[in-house]
Design an enzyme around this catalytic site. Structure first.
Site, mmCIF file in Angstrom:
data_model
loop_
_atom_site.group_PDB
_atom_site.id
_atom_site.type_symbol
_atom_site.label_atom_id
_atom_site.label_comp_id
_atom_site.label_asym_id
_atom_site.label_seq_id
_atom_site.Cartn_x
_atom_site.Cartn_y
_atom_site.Cartn_z
ATOM 1 N N LYS A 63 6.892 11.504 1.470
ATOM 2 C CA LYS A 63 6.396 12.005 2.847
ATOM 3 C C LYS A 63 7.216 13.320 2.802
ATOM 4 C CE LYS A 63 6.129 8.119 5.855
ATOM 5 N NZ LYS A 63 6.822 6.904 5.392
ATOM 6 N N GLU A 86 7.156 -4.278 -2.251
ATOM 7 C CA GLU A 86 8.372 -4.346 -1.924
ATOM 8 C C GLU A 86 8.386 -4.740 -0.467
ATOM 9 O OE1 GLU A 86 9.992 -0.965 0.243
ATOM 10 O OE2 GLU A 86 8.101 0.473 -0.356
HETATM 11 N N1 PSU Z 1 9.304 6.051 2.435
HETATM 12 C C1 PSU Z 1 8.216 5.712 3.078
HETATM 13 N N2 PSU Z 1 8.097 4.383 3.665
HETATM 14 C C2 PSU Z 1 9.296 3.641 3.262
HETATM 15 C C3 PSU Z 1 10.201 4.020 2.723
HETATM 16 C C4 PSU Z 1 10.298 5.047 2.113
HETATM 17 O O1 PSU Z 1 7.520 6.528 3.418
HETATM 18 O O2 PSU Z 1 9.072 2.545 3.694
HETATM 19 C C5 PSU Z 1 11.298 2.826 2.057
HETATM 20 C C6 PSU Z 1 11.082 2.440 0.583
HETATM 21 O O3 PSU Z 1 11.662 0.969 0.560
HETATM 22 C C7 PSU Z 1 12.167 3.448 -0.233
HETATM 23 C C8 PSU Z 1 13.168 3.533 0.772
HETATM 24 O O4 PSU Z 1 12.571 2.752 -1.398
HETATM 25 O O5 PSU Z 1 12.833 3.733 2.058
HETATM 26 C C9 PSU Z 1 14.130 4.608 0.402
HETATM 27 O O6 PSU Z 1 15.125 4.582 0.988
HETATM 28 P P1 PSU Z 1 16.158 5.696 0.640
HETATM 29 O O7 PSU Z 1 15.562 7.262 1.217
HETATM 30 O O8 PSU Z 1 17.592 5.347 1.518
HETATM 31 O O9 PSU Z 1 16.612 5.520 -0.797
#
Ligand code: PSU
Ligand code: MN
Length: 306
Positions: A159, A25
């Site tokens: 996390k 990604e």
């Molecule tokens: N969690 C992490 N590192 C990240 C992300 C999430 O520990 O870089 C990023 C990933 O791209 C994930 C996105 O798909 O954030 C999720 O964002 P949201 O919670 O807005 O869906």
């Protein structure tokens, strides 16, 4: 209208031959880590996948096209675009028609990988159910994506900025297999053990590839979440990481941060609160996931040949 898909020749060649490919990604590059460590991380993750016998395909949106695999120049450009769009399922099409540079989240990367015929994807952590979701309704689009797009995603769990029990509940409701690799506990990104039992456990890449193939045989639409624990030498002690997480959450609430800004805000604040220590571990666990993903992609390719 034809698909706006540009596949790097090395990746297209591997896909045509049926040799292993691993998707990566790009939101982790633009919204998850600072420059220049983000671009260095992206290159070393690609190297780790090559060493594991697979071809890496970092995915991003550029010039109105889905780029499957980035050249070295494209990677530099992405890593230095100050306000790259963060694109998930909801904004992927608008990102493409805007012509701007966009980074794909786990959800959007799964969609693009699937369009290109890539079945395995490595990242750091997935999005999930945020703490306080019972009032904010903040649940990442990554979860329903895992339920509908047939890609096996290797992450280090999720996390502890998230509500992990609720995240596991939603994954179960959505029919997503959550497979801890080599242990019973569900890992929590910077630590090997979240204190929660993983719904499923597997100990080899071959087992994961077999389950991936079985879902296809059954006609089940979604993917699998492989939760690969960080290596012990790269873990961050709870007494270091927990206060940083709590402070970041409090700051986000005080500043009224919402929607897609929440995750990048928390990651940035934890990075600063730990004096960059969170980043070293983050990079180490992505490398660890890349190696396992390459192995799984290799096993999936072997099954095709057999
Ligand atoms: N969690 C992490 N590192 C990240 C992300 C999430 O520990 O870089 C990023 C990933 O791209 C994930 C996105 O798909 O954030 C999720 O964002 P949201 O919670 O807005 O869906
Ligand atoms: Mn959200």
């Amino acid at each position: 209208m034809t698909l706006p898909l540009t596949i790097l020749p090395e990746v297209a060649d591997a896909l045509a031959r049926g040799t292993p490919v691993v998707a990566l990604e790009s939101t982790i590059i633009t919204h998850g880590m600072p420059f220049p460590q983000n671009v260095e991380m992206a290159r070393s993750v690609e190297d780790a996948i090559r060493q594991g016998g697979a071809v890496p395909a970092t995915i991003a949106i550029m010039d109105g096209r889905i780029q499957i695999g980035l050249s070295s120049d494209m990677l530099d450009r992405l890593g230095q675009t100050p306000h790259a769009m963060k694109l998930s399922r909801a904004d992927l099409a608008v990102g493409l028609t805007s012509g701007k540079v966009g980074a794909t989240t786990v959800a959007a990367t799964m969609i693009c990988a699937r369009l290109a015929g890539i079945e395995v994807f490595a990242t750091g952590g997935i999005g999930g159910v945020h703490r306080g979701a019972e009032t904010s309704f903040d649940i990442s689009a990554d979860l329903p994506e895992l339920a509908q797009t047939a890609v096996t995603v290797v992450a280090a769990g999720a996390k502890a900025i998230l509500d992990l029990p609720k995240t596991l509940e939603v994954l179960e409701t959505q029919g997503v297999p959550v497979i801890a690799f080599g242990q019973d506990a569900f890992p929590a990104f910077w630590s090997r053990d979240s204190g929660l039992k993983s719904p499923l456990r597997m100990d080899t890449a071959a087992e994961i590839a077999a389950a991936h193939a079985m879902r296809q045989t059954l006609g089940l639409p979604g993917g699998q979440l492989v939760a690969n624990p960080i290596r012990p030498e790269d873990e961050i002690a709870p007494e270091v990481i927990n206060p940083a997480i709590e402070q970041a959450l409090a700051d986000a609430q005080a500043q009224g941060v919402a929607a897609k800004d929440v995750t990048p805000f928390l990651l940035d604040h934890i990075f600063h609160a730990t004096g960059g220590r969170s980043l070293t571990s983050n990079i180490a666990l992505v490398l660890n996931n890349a190696r396992l993903a390459a192995e799984i992609a290799g096993e999936i390719a072997n099954r095709r040949k057999a």
